[in-house]
Motif scaffolding. Structure first.
Motif, PDB file in Angstrom:
ATOM      1  N   LEU A  90       0.858  -1.173   0.000  1.00 52.34           N
ATOM      2  CA  LEU A  90       0.000   0.000   0.000  1.00 52.34           C
ATOM      3  C   LEU A  90       0.897   1.227   0.000  1.00 52.34           C
ATOM      4  N   VAL A  91       0.690   2.123  -0.968  1.00 52.47           N
ATOM      5  CA  VAL A  91       1.564   3.291  -1.096  1.00 52.47           C
ATOM      6  C   VAL A  91       0.754   4.584  -1.149  1.00 52.47           C
ATOM      7  N   ALA A  92       1.414   5.653  -0.713  1.00 59.61           N
ATOM      8  CA  ALA A  92       0.822   6.987  -0.740  1.00 59.61           C
ATOM      9  C   ALA A  92       1.952   7.996  -0.839  1.00 59.61           C
ATOM     10  N   SER A  93       1.598   9.240  -1.129  1.00 57.82           N
ATOM     11  CA  SER A  93       2.592  10.312  -1.079  1.00 57.82           C
ATOM     12  C   SER A  93       2.943  10.567   0.386  1.00 57.82           C
ATOM     13  N   PRO A  94       4.101  11.167   0.663  1.00 55.81           N
ATOM     14  CA  PRO A  94       4.448  11.481   2.057  1.00 55.81           C
ATOM     15  C   PRO A  94       3.372  12.322   2.754  1.00 55.81           C
ATOM     16  N   LYS A  95       2.748  13.230   2.015  1.00 52.80           N
ATOM     17  CA  LYS A  95       1.719  14.085   2.604  1.00 52.80           C
ATOM     18  C   LYS A  95       0.493  13.269   3.009  1.00 52.80           C
ATOM     19  N   ILE A  96       0.029  12.396   2.128  1.00 56.97           N
ATOM     20  CA  ILE A  96      -1.141  11.568   2.435  1.00 56.97           C
ATOM     21  C   ILE A  96      -0.826  10.608   3.582  1.00 56.97           C
ATOM     22  N   LYS A  97       0.367  10.025   3.567  1.00 51.34           N
ATOM     23  CA  LYS A  97       0.713   9.091   4.631  1.00 51.34           C
ATOM     24  C   LYS A  97       0.749   9.794   5.991  1.00 51.34           C
ATOM     25  N   SER A  98       1.244  11.038   6.025  1.00 54.26           N
ATOM     26  CA  SER A  98       1.297  11.757   7.307  1.00 54.26           C
ATOM     27  C   SER A  98      -0.094  12.015   7.859  1.00 54.26           C
ATOM     28  N   SER A  99      -1.080  12.152   6.969  1.00 50.00           N
ATOM     29  CA  SER A  99      -2.463  12.395   7.400  1.00 50.00           C
ATOM     30  C   SER A  99      -3.194  11.091   7.737  1.00 50.00           C
ATOM     31  N   TYR A 100      -2.882  10.010   7.006  1.00 49.15           N
ATOM     32  CA  TYR A 100      -3.600   8.738   7.194  1.00 49.15           C
ATOM     33  C   TYR A 100      -2.596   7.580   7.252  1.00 49.15           C
ATOM     34  N   PRO A 101      -1.816   7.496   8.324  1.00 51.05           N
ATOM     35  CA  PRO A 101      -0.776   6.462   8.413  1.00 51.05           C
ATOM     36  C   PRO A 101      -1.279   5.101   8.873  1.00 51.05           C
ATOM     37  N   ASP A 102      -2.540   5.035   9.323  1.00 52.92           N
ATOM     38  CA  ASP A 102      -3.032   3.809   9.970  1.00 52.92           C
ATOM     39  C   ASP A 102      -4.044   3.083   9.090  1.00 52.92           C
ATOM     40  N   PHE A 103      -3.622   1.947   8.536  1.00 54.98           N
ATOM     41  CA  PHE A 103      -4.541   1.077   7.816  1.00 54.98           C
ATOM     42  C   PHE A 103      -4.578  -0.302   8.480  1.00 54.98           C
ATOM     43  N   VAL A 104      -4.348  -0.295   9.803  1.00 51.38           N
ATOM     44  CA  VAL A 104      -4.382  -1.523  10.587  1.00 51.38           C
ATOM     45  C   VAL A 104      -5.603  -1.534  11.516  1.00 51.38           C
ATOM     46  N   THR A 105      -5.887  -0.386  12.138  1.00 42.80           N
ATOM     47  CA  THR A 105      -7.035  -0.285  13.048  1.00 42.80           C
ATOM     48  C   THR A 105      -8.341  -0.498  12.281  1.00 42.80           C
ATOM     49  N   PRO A 106      -9.198  -1.420  12.742  1.00 35.87           N
ATOM     50  CA  PRO A 106     -10.448  -1.703  12.019  1.00 35.87           C
ATOM     51  C   PRO A 106     -11.540  -0.673  12.307  1.00 35.87           C
ATOM     52  N   ASP A 107     -12.670  -0.854  11.599  1.00 35.33           N
ATOM     53  CA  ASP A 107     -13.887  -0.049  11.813  1.00 35.33           C
ATOM     54  C   ASP A 107     -13.609   1.444  11.675  1.00 35.33           C
ATOM     55  N   ARG A 108     -13.118   1.830  10.489  1.00 36.26           N
ATOM     56  CA  ARG A 108     -12.796   3.229  10.256  1.00 36.26           C
ATOM     57  C   ARG A 108     -13.284   3.654   8.882  1.00 36.26           C
ATOM     58  N   THR A 109     -13.603   4.942   8.748  1.00 32.92           N
ATOM     59  CA  THR A 109     -13.883   5.558   7.460  1.00 32.92           C
ATOM     60  C   THR A 109     -12.752   6.533   7.164  1.00 32.92           C
ATOM     61  N   ILE A 110     -12.076   6.330   6.035  1.00 33.05           N
ATOM     62  CA  ILE A 110     -10.920   7.156   5.665  1.00 33.05           C
ATOM     63  C   ILE A 110     -11.282   7.937   4.404  1.00 33.05           C
ATOM     64  N   PRO A 111     -11.328   9.272   4.472  1.00 35.96           N
ATOM     65  CA  PRO A 111     -11.876  10.087   3.371  1.00 35.96           C
ATOM     66  C   PRO A 111     -10.886  10.337   2.228  1.00 35.96           C
ATOM     67  N   ILE A 112     -10.323   9.285   1.684  1.00 35.94           N
ATOM     68  CA  ILE A 112      -9.466   9.409   0.501  1.00 35.94           C
ATOM     69  C   ILE A 112      -9.829   8.286  -0.478  1.00 35.94           C
ATOM     70  N   PRO A 113      -9.551   8.483  -1.759  1.00 33.89           N
ATOM     71  CA  PRO A 113      -9.901   7.443  -2.732  1.00 33.89           C
ATOM     72  C   PRO A 113      -8.809   6.392  -2.906  1.00 33.89           C
ATOM     73  N   LEU A 114      -9.226   5.211  -3.333  1.00 33.54           N
ATOM     74  CA  LEU A 114      -8.315   4.170  -3.790  1.00 33.54           C
ATOM     75  C   LEU A 114      -8.168   4.334  -5.292  1.00 33.54           C
ATOM     76  N   ILE A 115      -6.931   4.441  -5.773  1.00 30.95           N
ATOM     77  CA  ILE A 115      -6.663   4.572  -7.210  1.00 30.95           C
ATOM     78  C   ILE A 115      -6.063   3.251  -7.671  1.00 30.95           C
ATOM     79  N   ILE A 116      -6.752   2.546  -8.570  1.00 31.33           N
ATOM     80  CA  ILE A 116      -6.393   1.156  -8.823  1.00 31.33           C
ATOM     81  C   ILE A 116      -6.897   0.719 -10.193  1.00 31.33           C
TER      82      ILE A 116
END
Length: 299
Positions: free
Chosen positions: A168-194
Motif C-alpha cells: 500500500l503506497v501513498a505520497s508522504p503528505k497523504i501518509k502523514s495524514s492517514y498512516p493507519d490502515f491496521v485499526t479496524p472499523d474506520r472511514t478514511i476520506p481518501i480514494p483508492l486509485i487502482i
C-alpha cells in the motif's frame, strides 16, 4: 480444400463471430461467408446455423475444431523447419498482465527480437482472468500473468517466474495524514486509485478492507499503472500495487509504504500455455528467456 478456409474457421471460433473474424483477418464479411460456404461444400456438412441474428456452430462444426487445430498445428511446424531462429518467420500470440508488461518484460522482448528478428510477436495487454480463459480456449500461445486467478484445472502448464510483494503506497503528505490502515472499523476520506475490478491486487486489498471494515471515500479506476502512480504522487489518493512497479518512486521518497496487516502478501507470476499446445521454437525461446525473471524475484 483451401487451407485458408480452415484458418478462417479457427478465427471465427477464436473471435466469437463472423464480423469479428472479418475485422481480425481484414476481410469483408461477405468473404468470410463465402469461405465458410465453400468449406461446408468441401466437407458436405453444415458447420454454422443462423439462430436469431447470430451464426452458431452446429454439432458438426464443434466436432471439426480438434481436426482443424491438428492440421494448423502441423502447418505451423513446417514453418519452423529451419534450425536457425534468426530465420524463423512464424507468429506468436502472447497475452501479458499490464504490470508485468510494463516493468518485467521489456528486456525479454528486446532479446526475443534480437534472437528471432523475422518472427512476428503479437502482444496483448490483458486482464489475468482473460489471459487464463484465452489460453484454455486456444486463443493465445503463451500467457504471462498472476496464477492467483486460479481455475486452471489440468488445462494449463505453467512456469514459475517469481513471487512479488504487493504494498500500500501513498505520497508522504497523504501518509502523514492517514498512516493507519491496521485499526479496524474506520472511514478514511481518501480514494483508492487502482486497476479494474478483476485486477488481482485490487481484489486482495478490497477484501482486506472488507475484513477490517475500513471504508474509503471512493475508487478511481484506471488501466495504466504509470498514471495511477502519478496521481498517487500528487496527493490524489492511495494505491495497492506490486512493489516492483513503485521501486524507483519509493527509493526517491516520492512514495511511501503504509503498513497493513497484509504487508507480507505476495502474488505469483507465471508463464503458461495449454497442455496440448505444440511448443514451437519461438515459444521455447520466449520460455527460456523468461528464466531471467526468476533471478530477480522480489527485487
Amino acid at each position: 480444400m483451401d487451407l485458408k478456409y480452415l484458418r478462417t474457421f479457427r478465427t471465427i471460433i477464436d473471435e466469437g463471430g463472423f464480423s469479428k473474424a472479418a475485422e481480425k483477418l481484414n476481410y469483408t464479411q461477405s468473404t468470410i461467408t463465402f469461405q465458410m460456404n465453400q468449406l461446408e461444400r468441401d466437407l458436405s456438412t453444415i458447420l454454422f446455423e443462423k439462430i436469431g441474428r447470430k451464426m452458431v456452430l452446429t454439432k458438426a462444426g464443434e466436432h471439426l475444431i480438434p481436426y482443424v487445430d491438428e492440421i494448423l498445428q502441423s502447418v505451423d511446424k513446417l514453418s519452423f523447419l529451419d534450425e536457425h531462429l534468426s530465420e524463423c518467420q512464424g507468429d506468436i500470440q502472447i497475452g501479458v498482465g499490464e504490470s508485468l508488461l510494463c516493468y518485467k518484460l521489456p528486456v525479454i522482448l528486446k532479446e526475443f527480437h534480437k534472437q528471432a528478428p523475422k518472427a512476428r510477436l503479437f502482444l496483448r495487454s490483458m486482464n489475468c482472468y482473460d489471459i487464463r480463459n484465452e489460453l484454455i480456449s486456444g486463443g493465445l500461445d503463451l500467457g504471462v500473468f498472476y496464477e492467483d486467478v486460479g481455475g486452471f484445472g489440468s488445462n494449463l502448464i505453467s512456469k514459475h517466474l517469481g513471487d512479488y510483494p504487493v504494498v500500500l503506497v501513498a505520497s508522504p503528505k497523504i501518509k502523514s495524514s492517514y498512516p493507519d490502515f491496521v485499526t479496524p472499523d474506520r472511514t478514511i476520506p481518501i480514494p483508492l486509485i487502482i486497476n479494474e475490478p478483476n485486477c488481482i491486487f485490487r481484489q486482495i486489498f478490497e477484501q482486506y478492507c472488507r475484513d477490517k471494515s475500513i471504508i474509503l471515500d471512493h475508487t478511481i479506476e484506471l488501466w495504466s499503472i504509470p498514471t495511477i502512480k502519478n496521481l498517487v504522487k500528487n496527493d490524489v489518493g492511495i494505491s495497492f500495487l506490486p512493489e516492483f512497479t513503485v521501486k524507483e518512486e519509493l527509493s526517491r521518497g516520492e512514495l511511501e509504504k503504509i503498513p497493513t496487516d497484509i504487508s507480507g502478501t505476495k502474488i505469483t507470476a507465471i508463464c503458461a500455455h495449454h497442455k496440448n499446445k505444440w511448443i514451437s521454437p519461438l515459444m521455447q525461446l520466449f520460455l527460456n528467456l523468461c528464466d531471467s525473471l526468476t533471478c530477480d524475484t522480489g527485487r
